[in-house]
Every structure is written in C-alpha cells, then in structure tokens.
Design a protein around this motif. Structure first.
Motif, PDB file in Angstrom:
ATOM      1  N   TYR A 112      10.825  31.897 -38.880  1.00 23.92           N
ATOM      2  CA  TYR A 112      11.877  32.075 -37.874  1.00 23.92           C
ATOM      3  C   TYR A 112      11.280  32.276 -36.487  1.00 23.92           C
ATOM      4  CZ  TYR A 112      16.102  34.117 -35.726  1.00 23.92           C
ATOM      5  OH  TYR A 112      17.183  34.380 -34.933  1.00 23.92           O
ATOM      6  N   ARG A 119      15.473  27.034 -36.377  1.00 24.92           N
ATOM      7  CA  ARG A 119      16.454  28.119 -36.467  1.00 24.92           C
ATOM      8  C   ARG A 119      17.882  27.640 -36.624  1.00 24.92           C
ATOM      9  NH1 ARG A 119      15.012  32.378 -31.778  1.00 24.92           N
ATOM     10  NH2 ARG A 119      12.890  32.736 -32.439  1.00 24.92           N
ATOM     11  N   GLU A 124      24.875  28.579 -40.404  1.00 25.85           N
ATOM     12  CA  GLU A 124      24.218  29.861 -40.172  1.00 25.85           C
ATOM     13  C   GLU A 124      23.883  30.098 -38.701  1.00 25.85           C
ATOM     14  OE1 GLU A 124      23.998  32.033 -42.558  1.00 25.85           O
ATOM     15  OE2 GLU A 124      24.669  30.663 -44.098  1.00 25.85           O
ATOM     16  N   ASN A 126      22.116  30.742 -35.633  1.00 19.22           N
ATOM     17  CA  ASN A 126      20.751  31.213 -35.381  1.00 19.22           C
ATOM     18  C   ASN A 126      20.367  32.419 -36.222  1.00 19.22           C
ATOM     19  OD1 ASN A 126      19.837  29.306 -33.512  1.00 19.22           O
ATOM     20  ND2 ASN A 126      21.013  30.278 -31.891  1.00 19.22           N
ATOM     21  N   LEU A 127      21.063  32.627 -37.318  1.00 28.10           N
ATOM     22  CA  LEU A 127      20.730  33.735 -38.202  1.00 28.10           C
ATOM     23  C   LEU A 127      19.490  33.398 -39.031  1.00 28.10           C
ATOM     24  CD1 LEU A 127      24.266  34.693 -39.541  1.00 28.10           C
ATOM     25  CD2 LEU A 127      22.930  35.873 -37.788  1.00 28.10           C
ATOM     26  N   ALA A 135      22.288  33.464 -45.039  1.00 29.91           N
ATOM     27  CA  ALA A 135      21.874  34.678 -44.321  1.00 29.91           C
ATOM     28  C   ALA A 135      22.189  35.942 -45.112  1.00 29.91           C
ATOM     29  CB  ALA A 135      22.521  34.719 -42.939  1.00 29.91           C
ATOM     30  N   ASN A 136      23.372  36.027 -45.697  1.00 27.43           N
ATOM     31  CA  ASN A 136      23.718  37.229 -46.453  1.00 27.43           C
ATOM     32  C   ASN A 136      22.823  37.408 -47.670  1.00 27.43           C
ATOM     33  OD1 ASN A 136      25.693  38.110 -44.732  1.00 27.43           O
ATOM     34  ND2 ASN A 136      27.366  37.163 -45.859  1.00 27.43           N
ATOM     35  N   LEU A 178      18.262  40.518 -38.371  1.00 33.24           N
ATOM     36  CA  LEU A 178      18.343  39.105 -37.988  1.00 33.24           C
ATOM     37  C   LEU A 178      19.286  38.282 -38.872  1.00 33.24           C
ATOM     38  CD1 LEU A 178      14.612  38.467 -37.048  1.00 33.24           C
ATOM     39  CD2 LEU A 178      16.564  38.522 -35.491  1.00 33.24           C
ATOM     40  N   THR A 179      19.659  38.837 -40.012  1.00 30.02           N
ATOM     41  CA  THR A 179      20.644  38.159 -40.870  1.00 30.02           C
ATOM     42  C   THR A 179      22.053  38.646 -40.558  1.00 30.02           C
ATOM     43  OG1 THR A 179      20.365  39.785 -42.612  1.00 30.02           O
ATOM     44  CG2 THR A 179      19.023  37.776 -42.765  1.00 30.02           C
ATOM     45  N   SER A 180      22.162  39.610 -39.669  1.00 32.61           N
ATOM     46  CA  SER A 180      23.440  40.264 -39.337  1.00 32.61           C
ATOM     47  C   SER A 180      24.087  40.869 -40.569  1.00 32.61           C
ATOM     48  CB  SER A 180      24.393  39.294 -38.658  1.00 32.61           C
ATOM     49  OG  SER A 180      23.927  39.000 -37.362  1.00 32.61           O
ATOM     50  N   SER A 181      23.269  41.411 -41.437  1.00 33.78           N
ATOM     51  CA  SER A 181      23.784  42.018 -42.672  1.00 33.78           C
ATOM     52  C   SER A 181      23.965  43.505 -42.491  1.00 33.78           C
ATOM     53  CB  SER A 181      22.809  41.759 -43.829  1.00 33.78           C
ATOM     54  OG  SER A 181      22.797  40.384 -44.134  1.00 33.78           O
TER      55      SER A 181
END
Length: 181
Positions: A112, A119, A124, A126-127, A135-136, A178-181
């Motif tokens: 990444y 990316r 997804e 830019n995750l 991403a999740n 960075l995965t927004s999790s």
C-alpha cells in the motif's frame, strides 16, 4: 484467491485440510476430544448437513451449494485442528496465527505504501484491502492479530516474543485504521 472470499478457493482449502486429516489418520494420531470439542464438531456437522439438505427446498440451489462448500471448509478446518492440535500446542498455535497475521499485514502495508498506483479500486477506493480483496476482511484480520498481540505481550513465556508482539501492535493498528474498520 482474494483471501478466500470467492467460492473458487474453498474447494482447494477443504482438500488441503482433508489431506492433513488423512495423513494424521494414516500416521495413527490418537484422538482425545473433550465434551466441548465433540459438541463443537457435532454442531459444525449439523450445520453442514442442514445446509446440504436446504438445497432441496432452496429457491436458489446454486447459492445453497456454495454455502455447503463454505461449511465444508469450516468443518474440515475444525476437524484438522482438533486432530492435530494438543493442549500443549495451544500457545504455539496462537503464536503461529499471530505471526501469520503479522506477515500478511506487513505485506499489505508495504504494498500500500510503496506502490501507490495499486491503491485505487472501483469498490474499495483508497482503502487498504489487498491481499485479501476486501477492506473489512483485512481489518478483521488485523484486529484478530492485535488481540493476539496483546495476549502474547502479557502472557508470552520469552521476553523476545513479548517484545515482538508489543512491537507488532503498531502495524496492526495502522492496518485497522487504513481499512476504516
């Protein structure tokens, strides 16, 4: 195979677990299961049989067959774990899972950060999502690694393992972010 997200990878994984089980049986590995372990395996068997039967009344038999293939992965993985794992190997299994998660997450972060042209993705955006493809999924994976890292930081038997586990929290937390999790 996109981290096992798509059905194409399920058959190969199931065959690999079944191969491990066959080798263990051929080598004469003794099977000593507790009541809880037998219950876990029995419930997974019941779920697999139920999904197999649901093909008969399903509006979309093809989707039900896919779910059956996924259930076979879970069942064969559980059986392999119970057959090949021992009470003494639990710490080693946890350390191995934490190490494998760490390798995948560091690879994902390196890819990444060092290859920004890779990316962007239609879904997804830019995750951080590679190499698992979602991403999740990568966020959950990193979260699992973080929980194991904390446990190893507190309970590992050697100072080196405790230090490595504590140090791994930084990339694991970065991946979660960075995965927004």
């Amino acid at each position: 195979n996109n981290g096992g997200f798509f059905p194409g990878s399920w058959t190969a994984v199931t065959v690999a677990f079944l191969w491990l089980i066959a080798v263990a049986v051929l080598l004469g590995v003794e099977l000593e299961l507790t009541t809880a372990e037998l219950a876990w395996l029995g419930l997974l068997c019941a779920l697999t049989v139920w999904n197999a039967l649901s093909i008969l009344w399903s509006l979309n038999g093809r989707e039900s067959a896919f779910e059956l293939r996924r259930d076979l992965v879970y069942l064969s993985a559980a059986a392999a774990l119970l057959l090949l794992g021992t009470r003494r190997s639990a710490g080693s299994v946890l350390s191995a899972v934490w190490g494998a998660v760490g390798v995948v997450v560091v690879y994902a972060l390196a890819r990444y950060l060092l290859a920004p042209e890779l990316r962007s993705d239609q879904f997804e955006v830019n995750l951080l999502f590679r190499p698992l493809g979602y991403a999740n999924a990568l966020g959950i994976f990193a979260g699992l690694g973080a929980v194991l890292a904390v446990a190893l930081t507190v309970r590992a038997t050697t100072p080196l393992l405790r230090s490595l586990a504590a140090a791994s929290l930084a990339p694991l937390a970065a991946a979660i972010s960075l995965t927004s999790s």
